[in-house]
Design a protein around this motif. Sequence first.
Motif, PDB file in Angstrom:
ATOM      1  N   LEU A   1       8.333   2.822   1.030  1.00  0.00           N
ATOM      2  CA  LEU A   1       7.696   3.859   0.557  1.00  0.00           C
ATOM      3  C   LEU A   1       8.344   5.291   0.910  1.00  0.00           C
ATOM      4  O   LEU A   1       8.695   5.668   2.022  1.00  0.00           O
ATOM      5  N   ILE A   2       8.729   6.127  -0.111  1.00  0.00           N
ATOM      6  CA  ILE A   2       9.248   7.507  -0.029  1.00  0.00           C
ATOM      7  C   ILE A   2       8.208   8.418  -0.097  1.00  0.00           C
ATOM      8  O   ILE A   2       8.014   9.594   0.795  1.00  0.00           O
ATOM      9  N   ALA A   3       7.137   8.559  -0.874  1.00  0.00           N
ATOM     10  CA  ALA A   3       6.136   9.321  -1.189  1.00  0.00           C
ATOM     11  C   ALA A   3       5.122   8.893  -1.706  1.00  0.00           C
ATOM     12  O   ALA A   3       5.060   7.930  -2.533  1.00  0.00           O
ATOM     13  N   VAL A   4       3.953   9.417  -1.561  1.00  0.00           N
ATOM     14  CA  VAL A   4       2.529   9.399  -2.260  1.00  0.00           C
ATOM     15  C   VAL A   4       1.954  10.627  -2.666  1.00  0.00           C
ATOM     16  O   VAL A   4       1.857  11.463  -1.998  1.00  0.00           O
ATOM     17  N   SER A   5       1.544  10.750  -3.914  1.00  0.00           N
ATOM     18  CA  SER A   5       0.937  11.912  -4.441  1.00  0.00           C
ATOM     19  C   SER A   5      -0.670  11.843  -4.301  1.00  0.00           C
ATOM     20  O   SER A   5      -1.422  11.028  -3.742  1.00  0.00           O
TER      21      SER A   5
ATOM     22  N   GLN B   1      17.236   8.077  -6.044  1.00  0.00           N
ATOM     23  CA  GLN B   1      16.394   7.548  -7.347  1.00  0.00           C
ATOM     24  C   GLN B   1      15.162   6.760  -6.839  1.00  0.00           C
ATOM     25  O   GLN B   1      15.409   6.103  -5.673  1.00  0.00           O
ATOM     26  N   VAL B   2      14.238   6.745  -7.503  1.00  0.00           N
ATOM     27  CA  VAL B   2      12.901   6.010  -6.986  1.00  0.00           C
ATOM     28  C   VAL B   2      12.356   5.347  -8.212  1.00  0.00           C
ATOM     29  O   VAL B   2      12.600   5.743  -9.375  1.00  0.00           O
ATOM     30  N   ASN B   3      11.528   4.172  -7.629  1.00  0.00           N
ATOM     31  CA  ASN B   3      10.672   3.490  -8.401  1.00  0.00           C
ATOM     32  C   ASN B   3       9.224   4.063  -8.444  1.00  0.00           C
ATOM     33  O   ASN B   3       9.125   4.825  -7.304  1.00  0.00           O
ATOM     34  N   LEU B   4       8.553   3.972  -9.476  1.00  0.00           N
ATOM     35  CA  LEU B   4       7.437   4.631  -9.417  1.00  0.00           C
ATOM     36  C   LEU B   4       6.232   3.534 -10.016  1.00  0.00           C
ATOM     37  O   LEU B   4       6.257   2.768 -10.721  1.00  0.00           O
TER      38      LEU B   4
ATOM     39  N   PHE C   1       2.881   6.397  -6.547  1.00  0.00           N
ATOM     40  CA  PHE C   1       3.938   6.017  -5.558  1.00  0.00           C
ATOM     41  C   PHE C   1       5.293   5.861  -5.921  1.00  0.00           C
ATOM     42  O   PHE C   1       5.550   5.363  -6.802  1.00  0.00           O
ATOM     43  N   ALA C   2       6.224   6.779  -5.060  1.00  0.00           N
ATOM     44  CA  ALA C   2       7.566   6.533  -4.925  1.00  0.00           C
ATOM     45  C   ALA C   2       8.077   5.711  -4.070  1.00  0.00           C
ATOM     46  O   ALA C   2       8.083   6.042  -2.995  1.00  0.00           O
ATOM     47  N   LEU C   3       8.879   4.749  -4.507  1.00  0.00           N
ATOM     48  CA  LEU C   3       9.409   3.728  -3.827  1.00  0.00           C
ATOM     49  C   LEU C   3      10.856   3.722  -3.912  1.00  0.00           C
ATOM     50  O   LEU C   3      11.585   3.828  -5.092  1.00  0.00           O
ATOM     51  N   GLY C   4      11.608   3.461  -2.674  1.00  0.00           N
ATOM     52  CA  GLY C   4      13.208   3.525  -2.740  1.00  0.00           C
ATOM     53  C   GLY C   4      13.771   2.582  -3.581  1.00  0.00           C
ATOM     54  O   GLY C   4      13.106   1.442  -4.147  1.00  0.00           O
ATOM     55  N   CYS C   5      14.870   2.946  -4.181  1.00  0.00           N
ATOM     56  CA  CYS C   5      15.623   2.174  -5.236  1.00  0.00           C
ATOM     57  C   CYS C   5      16.983   1.935  -4.987  1.00  0.00           C
ATOM     58  O   CYS C   5      17.705   2.688  -4.403  1.00  0.00           O
TER      59      CYS C   5
ATOM     60  N   TYR D   1      20.730   1.875   4.545  1.00  0.00           N
ATOM     61  CA  TYR D   1      19.560   2.574   3.577  1.00  0.00           C
ATOM     62  C   TYR D   1      18.605   1.650   3.531  1.00  0.00           C
ATOM     63  O   TYR D   1      18.289   1.050   2.396  1.00  0.00           O
ATOM     64  N   PRO D   2      17.589   1.630   4.526  1.00  0.00           N
ATOM     65  CA  PRO D   2      16.619   0.800   4.732  1.00  0.00           C
ATOM     66  C   PRO D   2      15.622   1.548   3.602  1.00  0.00           C
ATOM     67  O   PRO D   2      14.741   0.621   3.265  1.00  0.00           O
ATOM     68  N   GLN D   3      15.414   2.672   3.314  1.00  0.00           N
ATOM     69  CA  GLN D   3      14.745   3.333   2.329  1.00  0.00           C
ATOM     70  C   GLN D   3      14.943   3.082   0.820  1.00  0.00           C
ATOM     71  O   GLN D   3      14.497   3.310   0.042  1.00  0.00           O
ATOM     72  N   ALA D   4      16.070   2.637   0.772  1.00  0.00           N
ATOM     73  CA  ALA D   4      16.490   1.958  -0.590  1.00  0.00           C
ATOM     74  C   ALA D   4      16.831   0.344  -0.731  1.00  0.00           C
ATOM     75  O   ALA D   4      17.641  -0.062  -1.168  1.00  0.00           O
ATOM     76  N   HIS D   5      15.918  -0.216   0.020  1.00  0.00           N
ATOM     77  CA  HIS D   5      15.845  -1.643   0.177  1.00  0.00           C
ATOM     78  C   HIS D   5      16.810  -2.448   1.141  1.00  0.00           C
ATOM     79  O   HIS D   5      16.781  -3.420   1.669  1.00  0.00           O
ATOM     80  N   GLY D   6      17.692  -1.354   1.711  1.00  0.00           N
ATOM     81  CA  GLY D   6      18.521  -1.993   2.821  1.00  0.00           C
ATOM     82  C   GLY D   6      19.639  -3.135   2.693  1.00  0.00           C
ATOM     83  O   GLY D   6      19.808  -3.097   1.595  1.00  0.00           O
TER      84      GLY D   6
END
Length: 263
Positions: free
Chosen positions: A61-65, A34-37, A114-118, A183-188
Amino acid sequence: MTNSNTSPAQAVRLRARDGSLISPTAGLANGFVQVNLVILPEAQANGFLRFCQANPKPCPLIAVSEPGQRGCDILADDLDIARDVPSYCVYRDGQLSETLPDVSGLWRDDLVTFALGCSFSFEHALVQNGVAVRHIDEGRNVPMFKTSIPLQTAGGFAGRMVVSMRPFRAAQAIRAIQITTRYPQAHGAPVHLGDPALIGISDLAHPDYGDAVSVHTDEIPVFWACGVTPQQVLMDAGVPFAITHNPGYMLVTDIPESHVALL
């Protein structure tokens, strides 16, 4: 509408898209990230990108459109960013203007997502390992708090960290730290545990976002960096226009949790 070939993640998005999902997404589509937007005009996007790079703990940061795109293949094949979140927040001139179940009517050709880890992404791992998550058990949104923890100023953005809180007994807290560190891409790993006053939190019964949960006398509150941090930062910066997820109402992606775990 879903069918037998619909994945659990896609099913959540389709329910958000048709308006039938109106609750927080914690505990849904277990096994999927799941990601924050954060959705900003291109004029502010480069600065916000630098801010995320300078503050990877609250903004992994997971992805940028690309500008104007409502899809993002990294996140999901059938994605509609403007409709696939159960609830959105719209900000104008640094103030929360409205919450909406669909922002397609506000979409612009210059908007960058911006999709940010959750942290919801690591909660499934906690539960799988016998570590109960209080807000899921109580059917509530995760409690989130503003703190005194300073952020690294970058790209014209600055502020202080927002954290999410989960209470555990000591042994479970240790196990939770071990698991979430993967899970560093989910805040760790957590940023704090114990006395909330040390990070500027005065009352666990009154979160700034989300819902209060019960904290027993033999439990330790454990705090993780939270993806609501950018929302507070956007307000502090007074950005002319921005869209985010409503705290706790995340975008569920097709990315398996195993792809963001350090094994």
